[in-house]
Each structure stands twice: as structure tokens, then as C-alpha cells.
Design an enzyme around this catalytic site. Structure first.
Site, PDB file in Angstrom:
ATOM      1  N   GLN A 321      33.437  63.104  30.939  1.00 53.17           N
ATOM      2  CA  GLN A 321      32.473  63.325  32.010  1.00 53.17           C
ATOM      3  C   GLN A 321      31.104  63.354  31.341  1.00 53.17           C
ATOM      4  O   GLN A 321      31.011  63.468  30.119  1.00 53.17           O
ATOM      5  CB  GLN A 321      32.760  64.649  32.709  1.00 53.17           C
ATOM      6  CG  GLN A 321      32.733  65.829  31.740  1.00 53.17           C
ATOM      7  CD  GLN A 321      33.307  67.094  32.348  1.00 53.17           C
ATOM      8  OE1 GLN A 321      34.089  67.045  33.279  1.00 53.17           O
ATOM      9  NE2 GLN A 321      32.928  68.234  31.801  1.00 53.17           N
ATOM     10  N   ASP A 392      40.352  67.534  28.392  1.00 56.17           N
ATOM     11  CA  ASP A 392      39.844  68.359  29.476  1.00 56.17           C
ATOM     12  C   ASP A 392      40.205  67.738  30.832  1.00 56.17           C
ATOM     13  O   ASP A 392      39.937  66.551  31.060  1.00 56.17           O
ATOM     14  CB  ASP A 392      38.312  68.425  29.314  1.00 56.17           C
ATOM     15  CG  ASP A 392      37.691  69.528  30.138  1.00 56.17           C
ATOM     16  OD1 ASP A 392      37.919  70.703  29.791  1.00 56.17           O
ATOM     17  OD2 ASP A 392      36.985  69.210  31.111  1.00 56.17           O
ATOM     18  N   GLU A 421      44.991  69.621  29.198  1.00 55.67           N
ATOM     19  CA  GLU A 421      44.513  70.827  29.873  1.00 55.67           C
ATOM     20  C   GLU A 421      44.559  70.608  31.369  1.00 55.67           C
ATOM     21  O   GLU A 421      43.579  70.216  31.979  1.00 55.67           O
ATOM     22  CB  GLU A 421      43.067  71.160  29.437  1.00 55.67           C
ATOM     23  CG  GLU A 421      42.602  72.506  29.972  1.00 55.67           C
ATOM     24  CD  GLU A 421      41.421  72.444  30.939  1.00 55.67           C
ATOM     25  OE1 GLU A 421      40.826  73.494  31.174  1.00 55.67           O
ATOM     26  OE2 GLU A 421      41.091  71.361  31.467  1.00 55.67           O
TER      27      GLU A 421
END
Lengths: 673, 673
Positions: A321, A392, A421
Site C-alpha cells: 500500500q 500485511d 497477517e
């Protein structure tokens, strides 16, 4: 993905030319019809079961076939009959290569013939014609044999019809002939299970690891001032001394300025707020750059080197991101979604806005370039010596992207480890694991009662999930201060440390918050107040009440007891008190047995009986046996299957007991793993 | 058979061009990965479940797709979410054709957009950009629509950006727009489960039938003299009056003379012994001929005709084996195994010899001719109007032969029904059913206790087996007089009749031995003494103590209560006494509910409480409700979930109770079938 199956017209010629009489069904382990591999590490074994049976009267045999995917010939091990057409066998993973396995069955005419001959002999029925039939079977086998075996079989075939009847019978039923015939059965009459099932093999650390997450920037030499890799390196030996082997760093990339979050996730920030490391990218670079305040690429390389010298591996945070300042936004606007008003689509969970985070549009028309670029980020850091990636929020990106990128990275770096995750729905977490993630975050953090632990660990250890989903238990993370740790005292932290490190062979903590028993929540949330994600902390690592000694001991126990280096071997013991949780783990040969007994009530002394399955563990029932508490050093002498325990949480929350088998188990527990 | 799956190299271009974000897993029913079809009869329904989920944030929808295999377009029914990514839907089988079904999922961008918009509106956040985004989504959908729908969508798209904000929001969230958008979602972004799963559909009698087996030769007009079809036809109306609908005849072919068995299976026989009908073939012909003492082919045709006039169907015994006199032995010696001494290989289970029976060698080199000839036997009799085949010992012949021959016969005669007479290991019986057998003999005969019945029926009704294995319950056969019926009295026979006919929608008896409560065993065996297989019997059908009235009543109850015409709907009730077995069956809409309560102890009165799940059945809990015993005619009024029953086996072994729902169930039981 599964293959398309259509209605096929039956065809006599085709059916009849194969005419295999053996059926092989329910070969396990097998994930979703064999679409996905099972997972193992070097040194593990694979226990394979199948139903194998035939029509007609012939006796059936089954073989487990296995090989490294790169080998061309199968290794073979005979399967053992469990009755009712069920068969079992196992093989060991000896190299860090993928393996394949399947099952072969055959109807064994000669074995049936021997069986019938014995019954005829027992009934004192003469059997000259039968000996002739047997002789013919042996001649046929000789035709498939070579050299010495062929000569032997031919001479046997002759003896059966020429020798005196009693001698011929004895020869016919000899073990040597039986073995020789077994080696030369008619392969054309055997049936191979049509699927080759895959074992994805990882290195040992994929199955056994202790993670320590920390923010290097909080470890500057001056409290409150942004730390550097150089400065933070000084705590590596201390983390190593506690017995951890993986250092997990939150993202180390330049942090965006646009919409930067302030203290406690405030939407405005002061000029000195360092920002969340997960807002990746600024004018200083993106996912392949290093945040200038942490140092240079050279500093990072030195940090990795120093970690290695302390037997620590670096786990890298992959957060796909961008902050609004990330160079990608200008260089590759097509990789993002743009709204009709010309602004970029930032992350949203209406009515909440996360304007500091911009997600990639994985479905962009330019996606080949995007996916290749993201892959190159893994490759870039892998080349810098990083082989462990903590990913993530993978569930917000396409499953197919992960399937692809993990397989691509592993082609070049087979030792790469990926930790997912994802705290979301079970099917999604399982799908990520099936697609290639090496380890996965779990619901451990939200399991509290005996029933919850037993159910969850039974699901993880004794269902299909145990074959592809490797749990990694975290009592806390920078995102999560679970309710049971809020305002909690030392015993709660010790309890969660014992549970995480002995239930799961992979576990991790976010430190030093965890070992310092940091317990202050942001009001009304399962989060820390004054979260380290948004500010630089100054930790007093020797703060009174810390549990560094317990973690050190637990990691030592884990290293010295191989039973704790696997997760799917956990089995629960009955206890008479719902606040007392008890479980054991053992190696397949029961040479190492660890029994853990935990008081789940951090506030009161709890006591009760624990039922220890002595027979299963190979311990004689009627004599005293030693039980050595590795956590406290206490040595007990126990007798019988029921043991009384009393645990005062302030004194000791748990027993971690080493048991020692004293008989060779004479029963069928050999395949429990 | 399963398809070969190999390790595929991942390929970016291929992966990325499909990029479906939806995963569809665990579609059920699905037998062995979809290799085998599930089975239904006309009028049944299929309840389909699947896990459907996606990565990312979009809301997911799932559709069940189904069609007749011959149709080219799918019918679609939206699946209902059960939470945790599980979905459910059902479809009905309306024609006697095979069906296929699969599942389609799609991530629904518009639905997610509506969801977010609602949250924004609730939070009083203005959303002009969002309306523009929605408008664009609607425009895209308009591009996929035609005619009126297209016009409507275009005008909506315009309204969303042009109308006053409050009105636009209202328009955006209207149900009409939502439906229209759902009908025009982007099919390219949907994912189709890659397998089309097959439903093999049979005619109604395949699922609901009452069989009556008898030996026509015992029904001559003069007692003890070989009867003919002509003579035996006179009892057809009486069997029909008892409510049976299938007449099963042991083999009617010429019986071999060589090694013919005498009375009580003696190895020598007198000239007048009729021989076992299963020793097929003599100089008078083989599997396509009729035993001369029974009559001519014309007599058989008339017998079939008379049966039809009585609404009875003839079930033909297919025993693929030969007496040593069968013409095949001379005409096709290659179809048999010959021993080195030149004699034919007869059936053997050493040290026992069955010299009157010669098995085919299904693996002969000449097997194409053999298999085609065996197929032609089915076709021959099917053309004579026989469409029900009871297959003798199918498990001793190749599975693949049955897979093939059943499919071949059904191509020409889709109404053919095949009953597998296999009493062997469960996997083998299940494999025969998977391969095409319509109905199967079961272990019912050897189940006695409450626990045994509950476990066995739960396996048959609530596991995969319920999808492909149609049980046919036989309390006795000419081969089996089970221990519990040996020397037993009337209550035992009534009990087995009630159990067989109400647990299983398909049941049968070997008569008149059963209804006359014939109970004399051959000493030490589970067989009848003076077995009708080896001699002509003279039955007194009106013998005192017969249970014809009970069978007549049970068959009438079965015909009048559709709940009893299915087997997989059986569910058990808790009872307070292990001698009291209780279960219910209901139609999917609970318009017909039958509760059966059986005293399993034929010697003593037993009593206890039965727990009736009133809520599940749709009966109000706090008011009295009627319970009508269809067996005795008694009418009870019961109150509450616990009912006390007392059953005196001499008076009445069982209650067969009709219950009536009096509320529409407001809960989720609608998919129990």
C-alpha cells in the site's frame, strides 16, 4: 483450480482394456482433491492412508509410492492393513525439495493361491492340480524377472510339480518364494492412484520459529529521539539471549508526509511526529528504499549482518500500500483507482477514511506491470539477505496474486518464508495458506477458555488444516492488546507466553511491550494507548515485573525438546477443573514427551486431577514415574493415570513437564503424526 | 476415475488474465471429487451447499446453476448465506433425465457500493463523488443490458448525478435499481466452479418399492409337484393385495444336472430333486432360456402381463455363473478358467467346493465377446418387459464391468433398476452403488440394538452414502434366516417388518416364509432348514399366526404417507429406554410426518419416554396435539416434548404415528433433505 469434469460416454473397448480390479479411494492427506500441496519441513514425515480394495476373491496389497518431484523413480514402501480395506504407511522428508506421493494397489493372485493352498493342506486335501496352477503362476513371474531371480523362480516352478508332494507344499509356502513373487508381481495388473499428490517442503525454521517484533526507531541512544539501525543493533544480542531467532521489523521504508497520523492515530500531526511505518513512500522513495532517519542501505546491510552473527534472521514487513507521497502515484497512476473528481481512492471503511493509505488497484488494466513490480520488491530484499516476509493484510489483495508471487519468489529463493497477517474469516485465512503462505496468524489471541483452546487446537492439529496451515501464535501485536491483557498482571502475561510457545511451534511477541507486561489500552479498544506505531517510545527493558526470564526459559525448553517443534502433535488431557488446561506433545517415537498443565485463572489458585494417557505415552501404569518440571526445575514422582495438581498463579502459572517413556509401546500409536 | 493432476508452473499471463477474486470450495453433494454422480428420483430435490468468498472488500453473491444434462442453458437460483462464507440453495428434479449442477460466485461491486453509501448517509456524510462513482457503475451495467432495462439503467445513471442530492440518494438505494443491477452484473468477473456435478435421475420406483420374492415352482396346483408360470400366476393378485409392487423371481433358466445339489444343499441328489435355480444352464439352454418345467417363453410373457395387470413389476435374477451343463462351456470355452488337468475351474472357497457353479473368467482374452454377451442378456429380458434386475453377488465380478454394463443398458432402457445383492465389506458395497447400482442390499439383517440402528441409519441417511447408496431392507432372504428370527415368535417378525418398511423406503421379503413366520434354521447356520432353494415347498398361506394383515397395513401406510417414500429423511428421537427405538420421517415441507416407536424386545413389555422435537416438526409446544397410530387405529392426544409409551410385544410391537404440524416453522429447517 479443479479440472473440468464432463459426462463421459462409457466405452467398452477402453474400459475392458484396462480392467483394473483394484479401487483406490480416499487417499489422504489430500487438500481439495489434490489441487493444493500439503506442507512439511525437512525431517518431518508424511503419514498416508487410503482405502484399497478389489472385486473378486484375490487378496489385495497396497504400496505407498513417493519421490522427490525431481526424481524419476518412485521409492516404495508396503502399506499396512488396518482392516476394513484401510491401509497406512509413512515416509520421511529428507531433503529441502518438493516431494510427490501416491498409492499403488494390486490384486495378488499368488498370495490368494498360497492362502487357499494352506486351507487345503489344513483340510488334508491333496492338491496336485493346485501345485500345477501355482507352478504356472511362478513361471509367469519368472518371465518378468531377470538374472538370478529368474533362475530361482524357474527352479521353484519346476520343484513344485516334480518334488514329492509334501516337500512341494513346503516349498510352495516358503517365505522366500513369497517375497520373490511379491517383487515380481504383474505390474500391468496393478492400479496406480491417478493423482500425484504434492508435498511442499520448507526449511526447518518454517515449522519452528520464535519471532520478536520491535520498532528500531525506538532504540536510539537518546530516549525519545528517532533511533537508527546502527543504534538499534545493540539490542540484538539481548533478544538473541532470550532465545528468539527471528527479528521482525515493521516497514523500514520512507514514511509519507501527506495525511500523516499523529500520536494515538490522530488525524493531524505535529511536525515531530514520526508517522506510521505502514504509510509507505515519500519523496525519499518507496518499497525499495530505506527511511532516511533509520540510516542508509549500507546501515541496513550491517544490521542484517549483525543479526546473523547473533543467529537472528530478519523478517521484513511487506505492506503493499502507499502513502499519497509514494513515487508510484506519479510514476504509475494507472496502478491506483481514481475517483471522478480526479482524487485518488484512499482506503475507506465508511464512514471512516484512511487518507494516509492508498491501496493498489490489483485489477488495473496495467496489472502485469504492477504485479511484476510487486514481485520485484520481494526479490530486491531477498537479494539483500532477507528471506522471511511478514505480509500485511494479504486478504485485501487477490488470492491469485499471492499464489503466483509466492511461487515465483520461491523459484529463486526456496528458503523464503511468508507469514500471512490475516485476521479475518477462517476460509479466507485457510485459502491464503493453501495458496502458499508458509505461516499464518491465528485466532489464538481471542481464545480464552479450556473449551475454546481444545476446539481450536484440535481444528488446527487434527483436521485437514494441519496439513497446510502452519499457525503462528502471537499473544500481542502493535495492533492488538487483547482484553485479557488489559490492566492485567504478570501471571496473565506468563500464561499467554506459556500457551503461545508450547501449543504452537511457531510463536511471536511484540516487544518489549509484551515482556514488560505493558497493559494500558486505548479506552474502549483492543489496542495500546500511546501506540508505538505513531510515536517513538523509550522502553526501560529492565523494568520491574518483566517476564524476560520466563521467555528465556521457554525458548530454551523449546530448543531442547523436539516435541515442541511441531504443532500438529498436540493432544489434550482430561482434567477435573475447567480452569486447568492440560495437553501433551510427543515425537513420533515418543522419545520426547512434554506435558503442559496451565492454570487459566490468573487470579486464583486452581487445582484438580489431570488424566495422563500412560499407555499411549509408553509409561508403565503400576509403577512410580518421574515428572520433571522444566519451568521450575521441580522433580515430581507420579503414580497412575490421574495426577493431582495445584497451581498458584503468582508462584507458577503452569507446569511444563518432561515425561520419559519406559516401555516400548506394543500398540498402534506409531502413526499419530 | 480421477484425472491426473501434475505440478503446474505458475504463469503470470494466464493467472492475471483470469484474476477472479471469488473462491468456490466444498461444493456438496459431491462424490469422490465429482467422479461419480449423486442419485435422485423424479420429484426429489437436491440441496446444494458451498463455501463462496472473495479476497478484498466487495460483497459476494452466489448462484446455484442447474439444468438437465441435455439442456444448453442453466437455470439459476440465488443461494442463501448461512454465515461464515457458507451458502445454500436447492432445486427440484422434474423430469426423468440426468441433471447437472454447479455454483457461480461473483464479487458484487454495486452491492458493496450501496452498503458503503448507506453507511455514509447514516454518518450524515455528503457523497457527491460517491454518487458519481455509482452512476458510472450503472452506466457500465447499462452497457451489458438490452432494450428497456438498458434505457432504465441509463436514466438512473443520469438521475444519480443530476437530481437533488437527497433524491439521488433515495434513487441509488432503491430496491428496483438493486434488482436490475443484480441481473446485469459483469459475468466476466464471476467465477464458475470448474466442475459440473451430475445427478443421475431414476424413475420413482427406484426410490420407493416393496419387493416380494418367491419361487414360482412351489406354487403348482398339486402340492409337491413342480409348478408352472401358469399355475403360479394365481397368487399374483394375493401378493398385490398385500401391497407389494415388485415380484422378484429367483433364476427361471434351465437348471444344470451335473453336480446338482440335493435337499438341504446335499452334494448328491435324487432324480426328483429340482436343483438350485442359481445353477444356471443345461442342454435346454442358458441365460436367455426358460426352465422347461416352468413353461415356455410365451407362458413367461403371460405371467409378466398378469403381473402388470395387478400393478406388479417382475424383478429378474441375474446370476452371472453357469452350471457345468451350460451351453456356454462348449460354445465359449475361452470364457472360463481351465485347470492344468483340463477340468474347468468351478467355484471354490477352500476347502469347500461348489462344483455345480462355474464362474466366468472376466479377464479372459476373449472378454470383449464375453462382456457383450452378458450385456445382451439384460437387453434380451428388458425387451421382454423386465426392467428390474436383482444382481446376484456382483462383488465377485469386476466393478468396471458393472459400471459399463449398467450404463449401456440404461442408454436403451432408462427405466431399468438394478439391485446389488452384495453382503460384503462397506467400501465394496458403496463402490458398486457409486458405479451405477440403483438399490443395494444392506446390513439391516444384522442390526439389532438401538445403538446399532441409530448408527447405521445415520450413516445411510446423513453421510455421503445417502447421495448414492439406496438401501433396500430385507428381514429375510432364501439365503438368510438371521439369528433373531430363529425359533422366534410372531412379535419378532412384526418388529422386523415394521423396521424394514418404515426405516427404508425400499424393502422386501422372501415369502411366504416371512409372513408365515417360518423360523426353523438349519442347525448351526443362519439359514433355513429344508431350504426352498433345493426343493419344492407346499406352503399353507393361511397358516395360523401369519402376519399378512400387518404387511398389508404397513404397505398401505407407506403408500399413503409420502414421508415414508424416502430413506435419507430418517432422524432419531431420544428415548429413556434402550429397548425403545424411535424415529421420524417428514417431507421437506413437513406436511407429512410419521413417527415410529418400536419395542426392540420381542419378549417383554417395555416402556419409557420418547422426546419428540416439536419445534423442528412445527407443532406448538404448549397445547395438546393429536397423535394417530396408523397401525392400530388408536388416536392419542399428547402434550409437550416428552411422551410416555408402553409397548406390549404381543399386543403391539410398535406405534406408527401420524403427526400433523400446526404452525409454519419460522426457523431454518427448510433444507433438511
Amino acid at each position: 483450480m479443479a479440472k473440468k469434469v464432463t459426462v463421459k460416454e462409457s466405452n467398452l473397448k477402453q474400459t475392458i482394456s484396462a480392467h483394473p480390479r483394484v479401487i483406490i479411494e480416499k487417499v489422504t492427506p489430500q487438500i481439495d482433491g489434490g489441487i493444493f500441496p500439503i506442507k512439511r519441513v525437512v525431517g518431518d514425515r508424511v503419514v498416508v492412508r487410503a482405502n484399497v480394495f478389489a472385486d473378486g476373491h484375490d487378496q489385495v496389497k497396497a504400496d505407498l509410492l513417493y519421490r522427490m518431484a525431481s526424481e524419476s523413480n518412485w521409492h516404495k514402501t508396503p502399506m499396512k492393513s488396518l482392516g476394513n480395506d484401510a491401509w497406512i504407511a509413512a515416509f520421511s522428508i529428507e531433503e529441502h525439495k518438493n516431494y510427490v506421493y501416491t498409492v499403488r494397489g494390486h490384486a495378488c493372485e499368488f498370495s490368494s493361491w498360497c492362502h487357499d493352498l494352506k486351507k487345503r493342506v489344513d483340510a488334508k486335501r491333496d492338491a496336485p492340480v493346485d501345485l500345477q496352477i501355482g507352478s504356472n503362476l511362478i513361471k509367469e513371474a519368472a518371465g518378468r524377472a531377470k538374472g538370478e531371480a529368474q533362475d530361482k523362480l524357474l527352479s521353484w516352478a519346476e520343484d513344485l510339480v516334480k518334488k514329492d508332494h509334501a516337500i512341494a507344499i513346503k516349498l510352495a509356502l516358503s517365505e522366500e518364494l513369497y517375497q520373490l513373487m511379491a517383487e515380481h508381481f504383474d505390474l500391468e495388473k496393478s492400479v496406480l492412484y491417478p493423482q500425484e499428490l504434492i508435498v511442499h517442503v520448507d526449511r526447518v525454521r518454517a515449522g519452528f520459529s520464535s519471532w520478536y517484533e520491535f520498532f528500531p526507531r525506538s532504540w536510539g541512544e537518546k530516549p525519545g529521539v528517532h533511533g537508527t539501525f546502527k543504534e538499534a543493533a545493540r539490542i540484538l544480542p539481548k533478544i538473541a539471549a532470550m532465545g528468539f531467532d527471528i527479528i521482525y521489523l515493521p516497514p523500514i521504508h520512507p514514511i509519507g508526509q501527506a495525511f500523516r497520523k499523529g500520536k494515538n492515530n490522530a488525524t493531524t500531526c505535529s511536525p515531530h511526529d514520526p508517522g506510521s511505518p505502514w504509510a509507505v513512500g515519500s519523496k525519499d522513495g518507496g518499497h525499495k528504499a530505506i527511511h532516511p532517519q533509520l540510516g542508509t542501505m549500507e546501515d541496513f546491510r550491517n544490521f542484517v549482518k549483525e543479526a546473523k552473527q547473533n543467529n537472528l534472521e530478519i523478517a521484513f514487513d511487506i505492506a503493499f500500500q502507499c502513502s499519497q507521497d509514494h513515487p508510484y502515484l506519479k510514476e504509475h497512476p494507472s496502478w491506483f483507482s481514481w475517483r471522478p473528481d480526479g482524487t485518488v481512492q484512499y482506503a475507506e471503511n465508511p464512514p471512516k477514511k484512511y487518507e494516509d493509505i492508498v491501496p493498489f488497484n490489483f485489477e488495473t488494466k496495467d496489472r502485469i506491470a504492477l504485479w511484476e513490480e510487486l514481485k520485484s520488491i520481494f526479490i530486491f530484499w531477498a537479494k539483500e539477505g532477507v528471506r522471511v516476509f511478514r505480509v500485511d493484510n494479504p486478504h485485501t489483495k487477490p488470492f491469485l496474486f499471492w499464489d503466483w508471487v509466492i511461487s515465483e519468489v520461491k523459484k529463486e529463493f526456496p528458503d523464503a518464508i511468508f507469514l500471512a497477517e490475516a485476521f479475518t474469516r477462517p476460509n479466507i485465512m485457510y485459502r491464503l495458506a493453501k495458496g502458499g503462505f508458509t505461516q499464518s496468524y491465528t485466532y489464538f489471541t481471542w481464545r480464552n477458555t479450556k473449551k475454546e483452546f481444545e476446539e481450536y487446537l484440535t481444528e488446527l492439529a487434527q483436521t485437514d488444516a494441519s496439513e497446510f496451515f502452519r499457525p503462528n501464535f502471537w499473544p500481542n501485536t502493535p495492533d492488538i492488546l487483547a482484553e485479557h491483557l488489559q490492566h492485567a498482571k504478570r501471571p496473565s502475561f506468563v500464561m499467554r507466553a506459556v500457551l503461545a510457545s508450547t501449543m504452537s511451534s511457531n510463536f511471536g511477541i511484540y516487544g518489549p511491550a509484551f515482556e514488560l507486561c505493558e497493559n494500558q489500552p486505548f479506552p474502549g479498544k483492543e489496542e495500546y494507548v500511546d501506540n508505538e506505531k505513531y510515536e517513538i517510545k523509550a522502553w526501560d527493558w529492565d523494568r520491574a515485573g518483566n517476564i524476560k526470564d520466563v521467555l528465556t526459559k521457554l525458548n530454551k525448553i523449546r530448543r531442547e525438546n523436539t516435541a515442541l517443534q511441531v504443532t500438529r502433535n498436540i493432544r489434550f488431557c482430561k482434567t477435573s477443573n475447567d480452569q486447568i488446561l492440560a495437553y501433551y506433545k510427543a515425537t513420533p517415537d515418543f522419545s520426547n514427551i512434554i506435558l503442559v498443565i496451565v492454570n487459566l485463572d490468573p487470579h486464583h489458585t486452581q487445582s484438580g486431577h489431570v488424566e495422563i494417557p500412560l499407555h499411549t505415552l509408553g509409561i508403565v501404569n503400576d509403577k512410580p514415574y518421574p515428572a520433571h518440571d522444566l519451568l521450575t526445575g521441580e522433580k515430581f514422582t507420579w503414580l497412575g493415570e490421574k495426577t493431582f495438581v495445584e497451581l498458584n498463579p503468582v508462584k507458577s502459572v503452569a507446569h511444563v513437564i518432561l515425561l520419559t517413556k519406559n516401555v516400548n509401546r506394543d500398540h498402534d500409536f506409531e502413526y499419530y503424526l
